[in-house]
Design an enzyme around this catalytic site. Structure first.
Site, PDB file in Angstrom:
ATOM      1  N   SER A  11       0.811  -1.218   0.000  1.00 40.50           N
ATOM      2  CA  SER A  11       0.000   0.000   0.000  1.00 40.50           C
ATOM      3  C   SER A  11       0.847   1.271   0.000  1.00 40.50           C
ATOM      4  CB  SER A  11      -0.955  -0.004   1.196  1.00 40.50           C
ATOM      5  OG  SER A  11      -0.249  -0.174   2.412  1.00 40.50           O
ATOM      6  N   GLY A 134       7.035   9.659   9.335  1.00 37.32           N
ATOM      7  CA  GLY A 134       6.106  10.670   9.827  1.00 37.32           C
ATOM      8  C   GLY A 134       4.674  10.193   9.710  1.00 37.32           C
ATOM      9  N   ALA A 138      -1.109   5.346   3.796  1.00 41.39           N
ATOM     10  CA  ALA A 138      -1.085   5.173   2.345  1.00 41.39           C
ATOM     11  C   ALA A 138      -2.407   5.557   1.704  1.00 41.39           C
ATOM     12  CB  ALA A 138      -0.738   3.726   2.004  1.00 41.39           C
ATOM     13  N   LYS A 189       5.880   4.155  18.648  1.00 45.94           N
ATOM     14  CA  LYS A 189       4.489   4.638  18.554  1.00 45.94           C
ATOM     15  C   LYS A 189       3.533   3.518  18.161  1.00 45.94           C
ATOM     16  CE  LYS A 189       4.284   4.756  13.861  1.00 45.94           C
ATOM     17  NZ  LYS A 189       3.257   4.200  12.953  1.00 45.94           N
ATOM     18  N   ASP A 242       3.350  11.288  14.346  1.00 47.37           N
ATOM     19  CA  ASP A 242       3.071   9.900  13.968  1.00 47.37           C
ATOM     20  C   ASP A 242       2.242   9.202  15.040  1.00 47.37           C
ATOM     21  OD1 ASP A 242       3.161   7.814  12.206  1.00 47.37           O
ATOM     22  OD2 ASP A 242       5.316   7.500  12.318  1.00 47.37           O
ATOM     23  N   ARG A 253      -3.229  -0.019  11.200  1.00 47.04           N
ATOM     24  CA  ARG A 253      -3.284  -1.468  11.443  1.00 47.04           C
ATOM     25  C   ARG A 253      -3.088  -1.774  12.927  1.00 47.04           C
ATOM     26  NH1 ARG A 253       1.214  -3.104   6.901  1.00 47.04           N
ATOM     27  NH2 ARG A 253       0.321  -1.929   5.154  1.00 47.04           N
ATOM     28  N   GLU A 279       3.132  -4.087  12.958  1.00 46.59           N
ATOM     29  CA  GLU A 279       4.508  -3.892  13.423  1.00 46.59           C
ATOM     30  C   GLU A 279       4.600  -3.735  14.938  1.00 46.59           C
ATOM     31  OE1 GLU A 279       7.180  -4.240  11.833  1.00 46.59           O
ATOM     32  OE2 GLU A 279       6.973  -3.669   9.728  1.00 46.59           O
TER      33      GLU A 279
END
Length: 331
Positions: A11, A134, A138, A189, A242, A253, A279
């Site tokens: 993406s 940052g 997408a 983050k 972010d 996600r 992640e």
């Protein structure tokens, strides 16, 4: 005009490829998925990752890596953090030393706990590395919605080249030489966003999320400064910026996975339902180990670890967080 090769036609890689293609840059997207390659080259779409977009004709997808890399002045690593090392190994002997590597993945290498630029430097020591990071989903970049990022590198000339490459009327790039701070902010983050999603999944309100984000920001700065980052970086786009977007957006996600966990699903079930890499789960394990090694207090990361890896119930974990010993507010 430059040529840019992307490793990964997911993406974000596709969205940035579209942005550059619309600027007249020649773009190659390398991927293993023949259906994705065919969709891009024949239909000018990438419906697997982003719906309702048109890919410019100067963006071409390849399955052959040598073809994709041919003539490229920049290589963008648009793959998940856990395959960055493999991607770099695949580049050995295929690119010149003056090719600039641009990393857009956010995370830390599991097992070594290295920042991703460190991994890249180990595998491709002669190439300069720029981290592009940052608040950027997408889904919005692909639609031309105004977005602002940071190009960070130990080589400021390289960061400025990447700034010039990507800047357009809806995509603003700042430069920064604190690559440590930028990478730590982008990785931690995701843990806080998971926790924010858990709060949403349980049904907590705005008060809870505001507190969690604020104290999460303190954790990011605490571990980041300890690892050599600059304090001001964590309150800029790659830190606070972010964090805000990842904790509040349904495009996130990590937040979506957290919501599912807060509703009672396991981490494995949440990953499966989200359908893409989360992640924050890998980052949580890595930073739990790092904060133990560095002697840094990170209570939100502690609680997230208990939920993700030790089977703690989300609501019980929040109670543990709230009932800790009283203390003075500080970073």
């Amino acid at each position: 005009m430059s040529k840019v090769a992307f490793l990964g036609a997911g993406s974000f890689g596709t969205s940035l490829g579209i942005l550059l293609g619309n600027k007249g840059v020649t773009v190659s997207l390398w991927d293993r998925d023949e259906n994705v390659i065919n969709d891009i080259n024949v239909n000018r779409k990438n419906d697997k990752y982003i719906k309702d977009l048109t890919i410019p004709t100067n963006v071409t997808a390849y399955k052959d890596l040598d073809e994709a890399l041919n003539g490229a002045e920049y290589v963008v690593l648009a793959v998940p953090s856990h395959v960055i090392r493999t991607a770099c190994k695949n580049l050995k002997g295929k690119i010149n030393d003056d090719v600039i590597i641009i990393n857009i993945a956010k995370g830390i290498e599991e097992g070594t706990n290295l920042r991703l630029s460190q991994v890249i430097n180990q595998e491709l020591p002669n190439n300069k590395v720029v981290v592009l990071s940052g608040p950027s989903h997408a889904e919005e970049v692909s639609k031309g919605i105004p977005t602002t990022l940071v190009a960070s590198s130990e080589c400021m000339e390289c960061a400025e080249k990447v700034q010039d490459l990507f800047m357009d009327k809806n995509f603003r790039i700042y430069t920064n030489d604190d690559i440590i701070g930028v990478e730590i902010g982008g990785a931690v983050k995701n843990i806080i966003a998971l926790a924010a999603g858990v709060c949403d999944g349980i049904g907590y309100g705005d008060n809870s999320k505001a507190a969690l984000m604020t104290r999460g920001m303190a954790e990011i700065a605490r571990i980041g400064i300890k690892m050599g980052g600059k304090a001001e970086t964590f309150f800029g786009l790659t830190g606070m910026g972010d964090l805000i977007v990842t904790c509040t957006s349904m495009h996130s996600r990590n937040r979506r996975a957290g919501i599912l966990i807060g509703q009672g699903k396991t981490a494995e079930e949440a990953i499966k339902e989200v359908g893409m890499v989360v992640e924050g789960i890998k980052a949580c394990k890595a930073f739990y180990e790092l904060k133990e090694k560095e002697g840094v207090t990170m209570p939100i990361t502690d609680i997230a670890y208990k939920v993700l890896f030790e089977g703690a119930k989300a609501e019980n974990a929040v109670s543990l967080l709230m009932e800790r010993d009283k203390k003075k507010e500080e970073i």
